[in-house]
Every structure is written in C-alpha cells, then in structure tokens.
Scaffold this motif. Sequence first.
Motif, PDB file in Angstrom:
ATOM      1  N   GLY A 118      16.792 -25.459  83.997  1.00 22.45           N
ATOM      2  CA  GLY A 118      16.878 -25.131  82.570  1.00 22.45           C
ATOM      3  C   GLY A 118      18.176 -24.519  81.977  1.00 22.45           C
ATOM      4  O   GLY A 118      18.612 -24.319  81.043  1.00 22.45           O
ATOM      5  N   GLU A 119      19.167 -24.399  82.954  1.00 26.72           N
ATOM      6  CA  GLU A 119      20.382 -23.515  82.590  1.00 26.72           C
ATOM      7  C   GLU A 119      21.405 -24.617  82.645  1.00 26.72           C
ATOM      8  O   GLU A 119      21.407 -25.923  82.930  1.00 26.72           O
ATOM      9  N   GLU A 120      22.759 -24.328  82.084  1.00 21.36           N
ATOM     10  CA  GLU A 120      23.800 -25.051  81.863  1.00 21.36           C
ATOM     11  C   GLU A 120      25.105 -24.141  82.022  1.00 21.36           C
ATOM     12  O   GLU A 120      24.830 -23.083  81.777  1.00 21.36           O
ATOM     13  N   ALA A 121      26.056 -24.703  82.521  1.00 21.44           N
ATOM     14  CA  ALA A 121      27.501 -24.129  82.678  1.00 21.44           C
ATOM     15  C   ALA A 121      28.683 -24.968  82.449  1.00 21.44           C
ATOM     16  O   ALA A 121      28.366 -26.341  82.442  1.00 21.44           O
ATOM     17  N   THR A 122      29.695 -24.601  81.942  1.00 19.79           N
ATOM     18  CA  THR A 122      30.726 -25.220  81.430  1.00 19.79           C
ATOM     19  C   THR A 122      32.049 -24.888  82.260  1.00 19.79           C
ATOM     20  O   THR A 122      32.266 -23.782  82.605  1.00 19.79           O
TER      21      THR A 122
END
Length: 157
Positions: A118-122
């Motif tokens: 459910g997480e995101e990173a850039t």
Amino acid sequence: MRKLLFSTALSCSLAIAALLGTTNAAAADECAITVESNDAMKFNTANVVVPATCDDFTVTLKHTGQLPKQAMGHNWVMTTKADGQAVATDGMSAGLANNYLKPNDARVIGATDVIGGGEEATATFSVKGLNANEEYMFFCSFPGHIGIMKGTVTVKA
C-alpha cells in the motif's frame, strides 16, 4: 471574407498550440515511470527505458500488496549490470534501516526506499553520464529478491 480568414487562422494557431503542448507533456512523461511491485515478488515491467534527452529521470515505485516492508518490502535500485549482484549482496548487511543498500554506495545510480504493501516511494536521478552502450539493470535489494525481481534499463539515445 476577412472574418473567415481570421477565424481560420485563429483555429490553426490554437490547433498548433495544442499540439505543441501535447508534445511538451509527452516529453516530460518520458522522463518518469511508475513501477508496481507486489506480495508475489514481481515487478510489473521487465524493462525501463530512460531517454538520454532527459536531464533527470524519476521512478515511482508502488507496492500493490498488503504485507509490511519488514516481511515483503521492495525497493527499486538501478546499477550497471556488472555491479547489480554485488550491490545487492553488500546491501544485505546494511539492513532495512539503510534500505538494504550500503550507505553512499557509488555503484547505485538511483534507488527508492524500501516500502511495504500500500505504500509508494519516488527516486529521481541524473541521466547525465549514462551511456546508451552500457548495460544497466534494476532490482529489489531486499535480501533474496534480486533472484526474481530484476529487469533491464535501456538508455535510449
């Protein structure tokens, strides 16, 4: 007649402006990608294309699974193909707090943080210095994941 010519010229100008706007937006979109990962240890793509015309390239990693990062965490790491396995091996001892990457590892071209379901990173990295003739790869550096979670990065001249 003048009114018709003005109207036609205005329509053409607006059409050209719209096309130019679309072209510029497309160019910006070429300098970014979203990659998904999941609880089955898979990325949704096997190849990422980085245009050499970009100054910077941005990768957004989304974890579509549900497991926490401590159990099934993923990141997106780019290196040369020659350095990939060594970076992953060295990263195992660096631990989750360091995103399973040796701190300040010069072999890492770009990397996101490790994320859970459910997480995101850039991550954004410079394209300058990348060579279209070099072989690059991406992978997840979570221990043991590089065996399955990897792909190629192609620098397109």
